[in-house]
Design a protein around this motif. Structure first.
Motif, PDB file in Angstrom:
ATOM      1  N   ASP A 108       0.830  -1.200   0.000  1.00 55.23           N
ATOM      2  CA  ASP A 108       0.000   0.000   0.000  1.00 55.23           C
ATOM      3  C   ASP A 108       0.866   1.253   0.000  1.00 55.23           C
ATOM      4  O   ASP A 108       0.566   2.225  -0.690  1.00 55.23           O
ATOM      5  CB  ASP A 108      -0.930   0.017   1.219  1.00 55.23           C
ATOM      6  CG  ASP A 108      -2.032  -1.024   1.129  1.00 55.23           C
ATOM      7  OD1 ASP A 108      -2.327  -1.496   0.009  1.00 55.23           O
ATOM      8  OD2 ASP A 108      -2.605  -1.364   2.176  1.00 55.23           O
ATOM      9  N   LEU A 109       1.956   1.219   0.754  1.00 59.58           N
ATOM     10  CA  LEU A 109       2.859   2.366   0.818  1.00 59.58           C
ATOM     11  C   LEU A 109       3.493   2.631  -0.545  1.00 59.58           C
ATOM     12  O   LEU A 109       3.550   3.781  -1.006  1.00 59.58           O
ATOM     13  CB  LEU A 109       3.938   2.145   1.879  1.00 59.58           C
ATOM     14  CG  LEU A 109       4.962   3.270   2.055  1.00 59.58           C
ATOM     15  CD1 LEU A 109       4.279   4.593   2.363  1.00 59.58           C
ATOM     16  CD2 LEU A 109       5.960   2.909   3.156  1.00 59.58           C
ATOM     17  N   GLN A 110       3.927   1.588  -1.226  1.00 61.33           N
ATOM     18  CA  GLN A 110       4.518   1.759  -2.557  1.00 61.33           C
ATOM     19  C   GLN A 110       3.484   2.319  -3.538  1.00 61.33           C
ATOM     20  O   GLN A 110       3.801   3.183  -4.356  1.00 61.33           O
ATOM     21  CB  GLN A 110       5.051   0.424  -3.081  1.00 61.33           C
ATOM     22  CG  GLN A 110       6.296  -0.058  -2.372  1.00 61.33           C
ATOM     23  CD  GLN A 110       6.645  -1.485  -2.757  1.00 61.33           C
ATOM     24  OE1 GLN A 110       5.770  -2.333  -2.930  1.00 61.33           O
ATOM     25  NE2 GLN A 110       7.932  -1.754  -2.875  1.00 61.33           N
ATOM     26  N   ARG A 111       2.263   1.823  -3.442  1.00 62.60           N
ATOM     27  CA  ARG A 111       1.207   2.309  -4.337  1.00 62.60           C
ATOM     28  C   ARG A 111       0.929   3.792  -4.079  1.00 62.60           C
ATOM     29  O   ARG A 111       0.799   4.586  -5.012  1.00 62.60           O
ATOM     30  CB  ARG A 111      -0.060   1.484  -4.165  1.00 62.60           C
ATOM     31  CG  ARG A 111      -1.125   1.820  -5.186  1.00 62.60           C
ATOM     32  CD  ARG A 111      -2.336   0.906  -5.160  1.00 62.60           C
ATOM     33  NE  ARG A 111      -2.921   0.778  -3.826  1.00 62.60           N
ATOM     34  CZ  ARG A 111      -2.828  -0.291  -3.048  1.00 62.60           C
ATOM     35  NH1 ARG A 111      -2.170  -1.354  -3.444  1.00 62.60           N
ATOM     36  NH2 ARG A 111      -3.390  -0.325  -1.850  1.00 62.60           N
TER      37      ARG A 111
ATOM     38  N   GLY B  56       3.652   5.849  -5.545  1.00 66.62           N
ATOM     39  CA  GLY B  56       3.454   5.944  -6.994  1.00 66.62           C
ATOM     40  C   GLY B  56       2.347   6.932  -7.337  1.00 66.62           C
ATOM     41  O   GLY B  56       2.462   7.711  -8.291  1.00 66.62           O
ATOM     42  N   ASP B  57       1.278   6.903  -6.535  1.00 66.01           N
ATOM     43  CA  ASP B  57       0.187   7.860  -6.739  1.00 66.01           C
ATOM     44  C   ASP B  57       0.661   9.291  -6.524  1.00 66.01           C
ATOM     45  O   ASP B  57       0.217  10.217  -7.217  1.00 66.01           O
ATOM     46  CB  ASP B  57      -0.982   7.560  -5.800  1.00 66.01           C
ATOM     47  CG  ASP B  57      -1.732   6.293  -6.166  1.00 66.01           C
ATOM     48  OD1 ASP B  57      -1.533   5.768  -7.280  1.00 66.01           O
ATOM     49  OD2 ASP B  57      -2.528   5.817  -5.322  1.00 66.01           O
ATOM     50  N   LEU B  58       1.581   9.482  -5.573  1.00 71.28           N
ATOM     51  CA  LEU B  58       2.121  10.815  -5.322  1.00 71.28           C
ATOM     52  C   LEU B  58       2.915  11.315  -6.528  1.00 71.28           C
ATOM     53  O   LEU B  58       2.783  12.477  -6.927  1.00 71.28           O
ATOM     54  CB  LEU B  58       2.998  10.802  -4.072  1.00 71.28           C
ATOM     55  CG  LEU B  58       3.615  12.136  -3.673  1.00 71.28           C
ATOM     56  CD1 LEU B  58       2.551  13.186  -3.397  1.00 71.28           C
ATOM     57  CD2 LEU B  58       4.520  11.950  -2.450  1.00 71.28           C
ATOM     58  N   VAL B  59       3.691  10.443  -7.123  1.00 74.57           N
ATOM     59  CA  VAL B  59       4.450  10.826  -8.330  1.00 74.57           C
ATOM     60  C   VAL B  59       3.481  11.235  -9.440  1.00 74.57           C
ATOM     61  O   VAL B  59       3.674  12.259 -10.111  1.00 74.57           O
ATOM     62  CB  VAL B  59       5.372   9.661  -8.786  1.00 74.57           C
ATOM     63  CG1 VAL B  59       5.954   9.934 -10.160  1.00 74.57           C
ATOM     64  CG2 VAL B  59       6.472   9.425  -7.757  1.00 74.57           C
ATOM     65  N   THR B  60       2.433  10.452  -9.616  1.00 74.75           N
ATOM     66  CA  THR B  60       1.435  10.772 -10.635  1.00 74.75           C
ATOM     67  C   THR B  60       0.750  12.096 -10.321  1.00 74.75           C
ATOM     68  O   THR B  60       0.565  12.937 -11.220  1.00 74.75           O
ATOM     69  CB  THR B  60       0.390   9.638 -10.735  1.00 74.75           C
ATOM     70  OG1 THR B  60       1.065   8.428 -11.075  1.00 74.75           O
ATOM     71  CG2 THR B  60      -0.670   9.949 -11.766  1.00 74.75           C
TER      72      THR B  60
ATOM     73  N   HIS C 214      -6.293  16.349  -3.328  1.00 75.36           N
ATOM     74  CA  HIS C 214      -6.055  14.917  -3.515  1.00 75.36           C
ATOM     75  C   HIS C 214      -4.604  14.567  -3.166  1.00 75.36           C
ATOM     76  O   HIS C 214      -4.338  13.557  -2.516  1.00 75.36           O
ATOM     77  CB  HIS C 214      -6.385  14.514  -4.951  1.00 75.36           C
ATOM     78  CG  HIS C 214      -6.197  13.063  -5.213  1.00 75.36           C
ATOM     79  ND1 HIS C 214      -5.281  12.592  -6.116  1.00 75.36           N
ATOM     80  CD2 HIS C 214      -6.793  11.966  -4.679  1.00 75.36           C
ATOM     81  CE1 HIS C 214      -5.318  11.271  -6.119  1.00 75.36           C
ATOM     82  NE2 HIS C 214      -6.226  10.864  -5.262  1.00 75.36           N
ATOM     83  N   ARG C 215      -3.684  15.410  -3.574  1.00 75.28           N
ATOM     84  CA  ARG C 215      -2.272  15.181  -3.252  1.00 75.28           C
ATOM     85  C   ARG C 215      -2.071  15.147  -1.737  1.00 75.28           C
ATOM     86  O   ARG C 215      -1.335  14.317  -1.218  1.00 75.28           O
ATOM     87  CB  ARG C 215      -1.396  16.271  -3.876  1.00 75.28           C
ATOM     88  CG  ARG C 215       0.087  16.058  -3.640  1.00 75.28           C
ATOM     89  CD  ARG C 215       0.910  17.210  -4.223  1.00 75.28           C
ATOM     90  NE  ARG C 215       2.330  16.913  -4.138  1.00 75.28           N
ATOM     91  CZ  ARG C 215       3.068  17.098  -3.037  1.00 75.28           C
ATOM     92  NH1 ARG C 215       2.525  17.589  -1.937  1.00 75.28           N
ATOM     93  NH2 ARG C 215       4.354  16.796  -3.054  1.00 75.28           N
ATOM     94  N   GLN C 216      -2.742  16.045  -1.031  1.00 76.77           N
ATOM     95  CA  GLN C 216      -2.616  16.060   0.430  1.00 76.77           C
ATOM     96  C   GLN C 216      -3.177  14.771   1.030  1.00 76.77           C
ATOM     97  O   GLN C 216      -2.610  14.232   1.985  1.00 76.77           O
ATOM     98  CB  GLN C 216      -3.328  17.279   1.028  1.00 76.77           C
ATOM     99  CG  GLN C 216      -3.113  17.407   2.519  1.00 76.77           C
ATOM    100  CD  GLN C 216      -1.640  17.520   2.890  1.00 76.77           C
ATOM    101  OE1 GLN C 216      -0.918  18.355   2.359  1.00 76.77           O
ATOM    102  NE2 GLN C 216      -1.182  16.663   3.803  1.00 76.77           N
ATOM    103  N   LEU C 217      -4.269  14.257   0.481  1.00 79.14           N
ATOM    104  CA  LEU C 217      -4.809  12.985   0.959  1.00 79.14           C
ATOM    105  C   LEU C 217      -3.794  11.855   0.768  1.00 79.14           C
ATOM    106  O   LEU C 217      -3.659  10.979   1.637  1.00 79.14           O
ATOM    107  CB  LEU C 217      -6.107  12.649   0.237  1.00 79.14           C
ATOM    108  CG  LEU C 217      -7.313  13.537   0.566  1.00 79.14           C
ATOM    109  CD1 LEU C 217      -8.484  13.202  -0.353  1.00 79.14           C
ATOM    110  CD2 LEU C 217      -7.703  13.393   2.025  1.00 79.14           C
ATOM    111  N   ILE C 218      -3.089  11.883  -0.350  1.00 81.82           N
ATOM    112  CA  ILE C 218      -2.058  10.872  -0.605  1.00 81.82           C
ATOM    113  C   ILE C 218      -0.939  11.003   0.429  1.00 81.82           C
ATOM    114  O   ILE C 218      -0.481  10.005   0.992  1.00 81.82           O
ATOM    115  CB  ILE C 218      -1.508  10.992  -2.037  1.00 81.82           C
ATOM    116  CG1 ILE C 218      -2.601  10.665  -3.061  1.00 81.82           C
ATOM    117  CG2 ILE C 218      -0.289  10.086  -2.237  1.00 81.82           C
ATOM    118  CD1 ILE C 218      -2.243  11.029  -4.493  1.00 81.82           C
ATOM    119  N   LEU C 219      -0.491  12.242   0.690  1.00 83.61           N
ATOM    120  CA  LEU C 219       0.552  12.459   1.693  1.00 83.61           C
ATOM    121  C   LEU C 219       0.108  11.968   3.069  1.00 83.61           C
ATOM    122  O   LEU C 219       0.896  11.358   3.806  1.00 83.61           O
ATOM    123  CB  LEU C 219       0.926  13.939   1.764  1.00 83.61           C
ATOM    124  CG  LEU C 219       1.703  14.491   0.581  1.00 83.61           C
ATOM    125  CD1 LEU C 219       1.823  16.013   0.693  1.00 83.61           C
ATOM    126  CD2 LEU C 219       3.074  13.844   0.485  1.00 83.61           C
TER     127      LEU C 219
END
Length: 90
Positions: free
Chosen positions: A3-6, A9-13, A62-67
C-alpha cells in the motif's frame, strides 16, 4: 506492491498532473492576454481558466490525501517505541 509503494506511486502521478496543470494555466493566461491584445472576446477563455484553477485546487487536495495516507502507512510500519527504563533499572 505494498500500500505504501502504491501511495508513493500515486504521489508521483499527482505531482506530474499538478505540474501539467500549472503549465496549462500559464498557457491559458498567455492565450487570454493575446486574445485581449488582439480584441477578441475572452469570456470562454476566462471560463476555462477558472475551471483549470478549480481543478488544481481539487488535485492539490487529492495530493494532500495521498501524503496523509503515506504518513499513516509509515507510522504503521515504524517499530513501536521502547519504554525508557527509569533510574531504578540501573
Amino acid at each position: 506492491m505494498s500500500d505504501l509503494q502504491r501511495e508513493r506511486g500515486d504521489l508521483v502521478t499527482a505531482d506530474r498532473h499538478l505540474a501539467a496543470g500549472e503549465q496549462r494555466i500559464a498557457e491559458q493566461i498567455a492565450l487570454i492576454q493575446r486574445m485581449t491584445r488582439d480584441g477578441y472576446d475572452t469570456a470562454l477563455a476566462r471560463d476555462l481558466l477558472r475551471l483549470l484553477e478549480e481543478t488544481m485546487v481539487t488535485w492539490k487536495d487529492h495530493r494532500q490525501l495521498i501524503l496523509d495516507a503515506i504518513a499513516r502507512h509509515e507510522r504503521a510500519l515504524a517499530p513501536a517505541p521502547q519504554p525508557h527504563p527509569g533510574p531504578e533499572a540501573s
